[in-house]
Design a protein around this motif. Structure first.
Motif, short mmCIF file in Angstrom:
data_model
loop_
_atom_site.label_atom_id
_atom_site.label_comp_id
_atom_site.label_asym_id
_atom_site.label_seq_id
_atom_site.Cartn_x
_atom_site.Cartn_y
_atom_site.Cartn_z
N THR A 188 -54.36 -12.52 -15.33
CA THR A 188 -54.33 -12.06 -16.88
C THR A 188 -52.76 -10.66 -16.69
O THR A 188 -53.27 -10.41 -17.57
CB THR A 188 -55.71 -11.09 -17.14
N GLY A 189 -52.64 -10.42 -15.39
CA GLY A 189 -51.43 -9.34 -15.30
C GLY A 189 -52.19 -7.58 -15.49
O GLY A 189 -51.64 -7.16 -15.57
N SER A 190 -53.46 -7.43 -15.10
CA SER A 190 -54.34 -6.21 -15.62
C SER A 190 -53.43 -5.34 -14.03
O SER A 190 -53.44 -5.60 -13.31
CB SER A 190 -55.21 -6.14 -14.66
N ALA A 191 -53.86 -4.09 -15.30
CA ALA A 191 -53.71 -2.69 -14.25
C ALA A 191 -54.40 -2.72 -12.96
O ALA A 191 -53.26 -2.09 -12.22
CB ALA A 191 -52.99 -1.22 -15.17
N ASP A 192 -55.38 -3.40 -13.34
CA ASP A 192 -56.33 -2.90 -12.14
C ASP A 192 -55.92 -3.84 -10.46
O ASP A 192 -56.58 -4.30 -10.35
CB ASP A 192 -57.81 -2.93 -12.65
N ALA A 193 -55.11 -5.00 -11.14
CA ALA A 193 -54.79 -6.33 -9.83
C ALA A 193 -55.02 -5.31 -9.09
O ALA A 193 -55.19 -6.14 -7.33
CB ALA A 193 -53.24 -6.39 -10.35
N LEU A 194 -54.17 -3.43 -8.47
CA LEU A 194 -53.71 -3.73 -6.87
C LEU A 194 -55.23 -2.75 -6.47
O LEU A 194 -55.70 -3.26 -5.33
CB LEU A 194 -52.68 -2.36 -7.48
N VAL A 195 -55.65 -2.88 -7.06
CA VAL A 195 -57.77 -2.36 -6.78
C VAL A 195 -58.24 -2.98 -7.06
O VAL A 195 -58.97 -3.34 -5.59
CB VAL A 195 -57.84 -1.46 -8.41
N ALA A 196 -58.12 -3.78 -7.50
CA ALA A 196 -58.93 -5.98 -7.83
C ALA A 196 -58.89 -6.66 -5.85
O ALA A 196 -59.26 -6.56 -5.19
CB ALA A 196 -58.49 -6.52 -8.58
N VAL A 197 -57.15 -6.42 -5.84
CA VAL A 197 -56.91 -6.87 -4.18
C VAL A 197 -57.09 -6.07 -3.15
O VAL A 197 -57.68 -7.18 -1.89
CB VAL A 197 -55.68 -7.25 -4.20
N ALA A 198 -57.05 -5.10 -3.43
CA ALA A 198 -56.80 -3.85 -1.89
C ALA A 198 -59.43 -4.25 -2.00
O ALA A 198 -59.77 -4.37 -1.09
CB ALA A 198 -57.70 -2.29 -2.27
N VAL A 199 -60.16 -3.99 -2.74
CA VAL A 199 -61.49 -4.52 -2.90
C VAL A 199 -62.23 -6.08 -2.18
O VAL A 199 -62.56 -5.88 -1.28
CB VAL A 199 -62.21 -4.64 -4.21
N ALA A 200 -61.07 -6.73 -2.74
CA ALA A 200 -61.21 -8.28 -2.31
C ALA A 200 -60.67 -8.11 -1.61
O ALA A 200 -61.50 -9.20 -0.34
CB ALA A 200 -60.42 -9.32 -3.34
N GLN A 201 -60.16 -7.87 -0.62
CA GLN A 201 -59.55 -7.69 0.96
C GLN A 201 -60.74 -7.34 1.65
O GLN A 201 -60.64 -7.82 3.13
CB GLN A 201 -58.04 -7.71 0.76
N SER A 202 -60.89 -5.96 1.52
CA SER A 202 -62.34 -5.22 2.12
C SER A 202 -63.41 -5.86 2.18
O SER A 202 -64.15 -5.89 3.59
CB SER A 202 -61.82 -4.07 1.14
N ALA A 203 -63.72 -6.95 0.94
CA ALA A 203 -64.99 -7.90 1.44
C ALA A 203 -65.00 -8.62 1.87
O ALA A 203 -65.97 -8.78 3.07
CB ALA A 203 -65.35 -7.26 -0.10
N CYS A 204 -64.33 -9.49 1.31
CA CYS A 204 -64.17 -10.99 1.73
C CYS A 204 -63.56 -10.73 3.19
O CYS A 204 -64.07 -12.21 3.92
CB CYS A 204 -62.68 -11.84 0.63
N SER A 205 -62.43 -10.20 3.73
CA SER A 205 -62.39 -10.65 5.12
C SER A 205 -63.60 -9.91 5.97
O SER A 205 -63.71 -10.33 7.05
CB SER A 205 -61.67 -9.24 5.38
N LYS A 206 -64.56 -9.02 5.14
CA LYS A 206 -65.99 -8.70 6.66
C LYS A 206 -66.70 -9.65 6.32
O LYS A 206 -67.05 -10.08 7.83
CB LYS A 206 -66.10 -7.75 6.11
N VAL A 207 -67.05 -10.29 5.19
CA VAL A 207 -68.10 -10.64 5.48
C VAL A 207 -68.25 -13.03 5.71
O VAL A 207 -68.20 -13.23 6.10
CB VAL A 207 -68.18 -11.57 3.50
N ALA A 208 -66.13 -13.24 5.42
CA ALA A 208 -65.71 -14.37 6.37
C ALA A 208 -66.39 -14.22 7.99
O ALA A 208 -66.51 -15.36 8.72
CB ALA A 208 -64.55 -14.34 6.04
N VAL A 209 -65.83 -13.25 8.70
CA VAL A 209 -65.81 -13.09 10.06
C VAL A 209 -67.74 -12.88 10.43
O VAL A 209 -68.25 -13.61 11.61
CB VAL A 209 -65.04 -11.92 10.56
#
Length: 385
Positions: free
Chosen positions: A308-329
């Motif tokens: 959607t081109g959200s202004a929160d994209a930078l925050v959303a990506v940082a949150v997703a990578q912080s969470a999903c990397s840990k859970v995957a491992v």
């Protein structure tokens, strides 16, 4: 409030649409037929950088390679939400295909260039149809928002000189998109992988389903696709989208690991009981399920923000990578451990998922790097020394 303002403030949609579920079913069916664990292991032993037959099927039969490419340029005109669904399924199968590198990173970098340029349009059409495989010639560890490596330079005669290590899927690529520094500033150049002066040397890769290589350029003639005004923005756009969608691959990987572990512990018996009925194991798997649910929300949030081109994209990506990397491992580690002896063998696919999870943890920024970015975005000061 204007319509544009309402769009940017709308709540993110974390649910899957009917079209997204149909796409998931098609990709999952194809992967079930052509990308089961024995096939992946056999491909690794053969030394192929990826499965070209599977890639052609994904790209041409289903059209996934062109999801992010506009229809007028030969693609599907879809969004990051649909690409995220594809990456979930590819993560679930540990599929050896260059989707992240070609259909996401390379495509997004090209979309940041001038789409009216005939060569840019032609490259996008070729990548969308699966006729060519492209990759962004940067180390896969490069995080969005950090200083971009400048290891390739433009010589006085306009040729490219230098080398870049850790480039994912370079060994199987037809086209290299090379960021380079020259007298006129930063630029993005296109190079044919088979061009004279290009040397691609495979490196020892932890994740054998996504091999990396060193790309060396010696007097290579190249065409500039974007100059100083657009090149850096195009590369950063590609890295941000890649990091956000990588979270969906990590989500799919974790889902497979949890499902496979639950299945195995329900079938494996000790003391005339399924080992999965032991309370200690129940608690471990329940905690993992809760973490996975949270990771799914983060990954979907990132995909929706990018779409959607959200202004929160930078925050959303940082949150997703912080969470999903840990859970995957963690999911991959639990999968190996709770499978016992069989989980340690080459024949069982658990090691594929552990290696992919650990490699993805370093790809496009470590969790620590993304947490640091998140702190900066939220204006949270670092602890005092």
């Amino acid at each position: 409030m204007t319509g544009a303002e309402a769009a940017t403030t709308a709540a993110p949609d974390l649910l899957y649409s009917e079209a997204e579920e149909d796409l998931r079913a098609a990709v999952r069916s194809l992967l079930a037929d052509r990308c089961d664990a024995p096939a992946v292991l056999a491909g690794i032993e053969s030394g192929r950088p990826y499965d070209p037959d599977l890639w052609r099927a994904l790209a041409s039969e289903i059209g996934t390679a062109g999801l992010l490419v506009p229809e007028k340029l030969g693609g599907q005109g879809a969004t990051a939400r649909e690409a995220a669904v594809v990456l979930e399924e590819l993560g679930r199968s540990a599929a050896p295909v260059p989707y992240l590198t070609s259909a996401v990173l390379a495509v997004e970098a090209l979309l940041g260039c001038d789409a009216d340029d005939s060569e840019v349009a032609g490259l996008l059409a070729a990548l969308a149809a699966g006729r060519k495989v492209g990759t962004l010639a940067l180390p896969l560890s490069t995080a969005p928002g950090t200083a971009l490596p400048a290891t390739v330079r433009v010589a006085e005669d306009g040729t490219l000189e230098g080398r870049t290590g850790g480039v994912a899927d370079a060994a199987g690529a037809d086209v290299l998109l090379v960021p380079a520094q020259g007298a006129e500033g930063y630029g993005l150049y296109v190079v044919e992988a088979a061009a004279p002066g290009v040397t691609i040397t495979p490196l020892v890769s932890l994740d054998l389903t996504r091999p990396v290589a060193e790309v060396a350029l010696a007097g290579v003639r190249a065409r500039r696709l974007a100059g100083p005004d657009a090149a850096e923005a195009a590369v950063r756009r590609a890295l941000l989208t890649g990091a956000g969608l990588l979270a969906s691959e990590q989500l799919g990987l974790a889902e497979w690991c949890l499902a496979e572990t639950v299945r195995y512990t329900g079938e494996r018996h000790q003391f005339n009981r399924p080992v999965g009925s032991f309370q200690a194991l129940k608690h471990r798997l329940a905690r993992l399920w809760l973490e996975l649910v949270s990771a799914r929300a983060a990954a979907r949030y990132a995909a929706d923000a990018l779409a959607t081109g959200s202004a929160d994209a930078l925050v959303a990506v940082a949150v997703a990578q912080s969470a999903c990397s840990k859970v995957a491992v963690r999911a991959a580690e639990e999968c190996v451990q709770l499978h016992g002896g069989i989980g340690m063998t080459w024949e069982h696919p658990a090691h594929l998922y552990l290696k992919r999870a650990k490699a993805d943890e370093l790809a496009l920024g470590t969790p620590g790097r993304h947490r640091s970015s998140l702190a900066d975005l939220a204006d949270l000061p670092a602890p005092r020394a």
